[in-house]
Design an enzyme around this catalytic site. Sequence first.
Site, PDB file in Angstrom:
ATOM      1  N   CYS A   8       0.865  -1.183   0.000  1.00 37.68           N
ATOM      2  CA  CYS A   8       0.000   0.000   0.000  1.00 37.68           C
ATOM      3  C   CYS A   8       0.902   1.233   0.000  1.00 37.68           C
ATOM      4  O   CYS A   8       2.089   1.131  -0.291  1.00 37.68           O
ATOM      5  CB  CYS A   8      -0.998  -0.020   1.158  1.00 37.68           C
ATOM      6  N   ASN A  11       2.412   1.620   4.230  1.00 34.97           N
ATOM      7  CA  ASN A  11       2.661   0.360   4.931  1.00 34.97           C
ATOM      8  C   ASN A  11       2.355   0.460   6.424  1.00 34.97           C
ATOM      9  O   ASN A  11       3.054  -0.093   7.255  1.00 34.97           O
ATOM     10  CB  ASN A  11       4.104  -0.126   4.689  1.00 34.97           C
ATOM     11  N   CYS A  13      -1.429   0.821   7.275  1.00 34.78           N
ATOM     12  CA  CYS A  13      -2.861   0.511   7.433  1.00 34.78           C
ATOM     13  C   CYS A  13      -3.253  -0.764   6.691  1.00 34.78           C
ATOM     14  O   CYS A  13      -3.424  -1.816   7.292  1.00 34.78           O
ATOM     15  CB  CYS A  13      -3.734   1.665   6.943  1.00 34.78           C
ATOM     16  N   ARG A  14      -3.416  -0.663   5.375  1.00 34.00           N
ATOM     17  CA  ARG A  14      -3.979  -1.769   4.595  1.00 34.00           C
ATOM     18  C   ARG A  14      -3.033  -2.948   4.435  1.00 34.00           C
ATOM     19  O   ARG A  14      -3.431  -4.097   4.685  1.00 34.00           O
ATOM     20  CB  ARG A  14      -4.406  -1.261   3.204  1.00 34.00           C
ATOM     21  N   SER A  15      -1.810  -2.697   3.986  1.00 42.98           N
ATOM     22  CA  SER A  15      -0.923  -3.839   3.728  1.00 42.98           C
ATOM     23  C   SER A  15      -0.506  -4.567   5.007  1.00 42.98           C
ATOM     24  O   SER A  15      -0.448  -5.799   5.008  1.00 42.98           O
ATOM     25  CB  SER A  15       0.277  -3.442   2.864  1.00 42.98           C
ATOM     26  N   ASP A 126      -8.474   3.488   1.598  1.00 45.03           N
ATOM     27  CA  ASP A 126      -7.401   3.756   2.564  1.00 45.03           C
ATOM     28  C   ASP A 126      -8.003   4.289   3.863  1.00 45.03           C
ATOM     29  O   ASP A 126      -8.482   5.426   3.913  1.00 45.03           O
ATOM     30  CB  ASP A 126      -6.422   4.770   1.985  1.00 45.03           C
TER      31      ASP A 126
END
Length: 157
Positions: A8, A11, A13-15, A126
Amino acid sequence: MVSVLFVCLGNICRSPMAEAVMRQKVSEAGLSNVISIDSAGTGDWHIGHQPHEGTRQLLDTRKISYHGQKARQIAAEDFNQFTYIVCMDTSNEKNVLAWEGAANASGTVFRFMTMLPEEQIADVPDPYYTGNFEEVYRLVEAGCERLLQRIRAEHSL
């Protein structure tokens, strides 16, 4: 060894959420010895930081470990180390494909939401901007399940 890198922007939140969820799924399937999971960002703002507080709280609530996870930036050598490089949104996919080393990638680069066509959205939103970590978790949990199925099928696991 099959290896997966979630990517993401920062690096945090999402990933890292996808990394933690996928690690748990792989562990529960008894495949930790044959599938490795990591995450990275295209940006360098958060290198060395732990996941975002919202991600940590959500994972804590679900008893999913993120122990030892620290933000890092994608590197040229990642393109030869990972079987799958899974981008959390269209912008990051474009950035990853333009990255030094991408042209010679030995693995497959693709966007996370291609595993969930029924959602009819291109990107994992995001939560750094939306604050909706629950929505992201719902997508990540479903997508990681599909990715594990894909890996099992493609690698006879």
